[in-house]
Design an enzyme around this catalytic site. Sequence first.
Site, PDB file in Angstrom:
ATOM      1  N   HIS A   1      -8.259   1.463  -0.779  1.00  8.72           N
ATOM      2  CA  HIS A   1      -8.192   0.529  -1.907  1.00  8.72           C
ATOM      3  C   HIS A   1      -9.565  -0.028  -2.280  1.00  8.72           C
ATOM      4  O   HIS A   1      -9.699  -1.173  -2.695  1.00  8.72           O
ATOM      5  CB  HIS A   1      -7.200  -0.603  -1.623  1.00  8.72           C
ATOM      6  CG  HIS A   1      -5.851  -0.094  -1.232  1.00  8.72           C
ATOM      7  ND1 HIS A   1      -5.033   0.565  -2.120  1.00  8.72           N
ATOM      8  CD2 HIS A   1      -5.191  -0.093  -0.047  1.00  8.72           C
ATOM      9  CE1 HIS A   1      -3.929   0.938  -1.493  1.00  8.72           C
ATOM     10  NE2 HIS A   1      -4.000   0.562  -0.238  1.00  8.72           N
TER      11      HIS A   1
ATOM     12  N   SER B   1       0.839  -1.196   0.000  1.00  6.06           N
ATOM     13  CA  SER B   1       0.000   0.000   0.000  1.00  6.06           C
ATOM     14  C   SER B   1       0.874   1.247   0.000  1.00  6.06           C
ATOM     15  O   SER B   1       1.702   1.424  -0.893  1.00  6.06           O
ATOM     16  CB  SER B   1      -0.960  -0.040   1.188  1.00  6.06           C
ATOM     17  OG  SER B   1      -1.866   1.038   1.152  1.00  6.06           O
TER      18      SER B   1
END
Length: 298
Positions: A188, A85
């Site tokens: 996300h 991430s």
Amino acid sequence: MLVLVAPGQGAQTPGFLTPWLELPGVADRIGAWSEVVGLDLVTYGTTAGADEIRDTAVAQPLLVAAALASAEVLGVRPDVVAGHSVGEFAAAALAGVLTPEEALGLVRDRAQAMAKAAAVTETGMTAVLGGVEEEVLAAIERHGLTPANVNGAGQIVAGGTLEQLAAFKEDPPARARLIPLSVAGAFHTHHMAPAVESLREAAGQVVPSDPGVTLLSNADGQAVPSGTEFVERLVRQVSSPVRWGACMETMAGLGVTEMIELLPGGTLTGLAKRGLRGVRTAALKTPDDLDAARELTK
């Protein structure tokens, strides 16, 4: 073959930066990067409480700065780099795609845009450990959630509204354990879509270089030879799932034999112990871990 990995949001804990600031040059480095992001990263990494560093706008720059500082202190050259991430921004800097200052500047913009998007609807994320993957994914879909992180080693993270996550908790997949994550939004997922264009505009101000080492992407786990393409993937990643399991599959295919997880380490090496059996690992949590990490490279 050594891979350096940088953790993502949720890895931070109060005071985790404190012992590192005693090392030569680290306090000055973090202080300079504080100017770049417009935050007192020294204070946030030492005396701030859990709620303060849970704030997306704080957590993301703090994590990337910590990873980069620990990599400088470690002083080893990897064969492969990857980040989970927001950790991909640290990986991009380590691979030479961005300078540390460019990476942190983009992370600042990313974090602010994601925090703004997260404020629109109350959302969150829950880790699902165990269960049969097909059944876990079906349960996530049934509750209108998104499989935001497909981490491999029996771990999938679901993202969505707090109401959806509460219903999911009451109707979990069979033989699975659910753990709510300390994050401030459903990262996300489609809830982050408003942040994508904001980051794309900021990314247009930098001129990336091609990576100097093998650099893996969360989008599909594959190595990306183009710096321009990698930065575009960083932009799209904001609202797209993290496929860390695919990254580990690529590491295995490349023949990775050692993994060092940068500060604040522990999460990704934990996944590697289950998903990359036989790979030697070290996690940088305190400066006391440096010797063991360097020993891996000999």
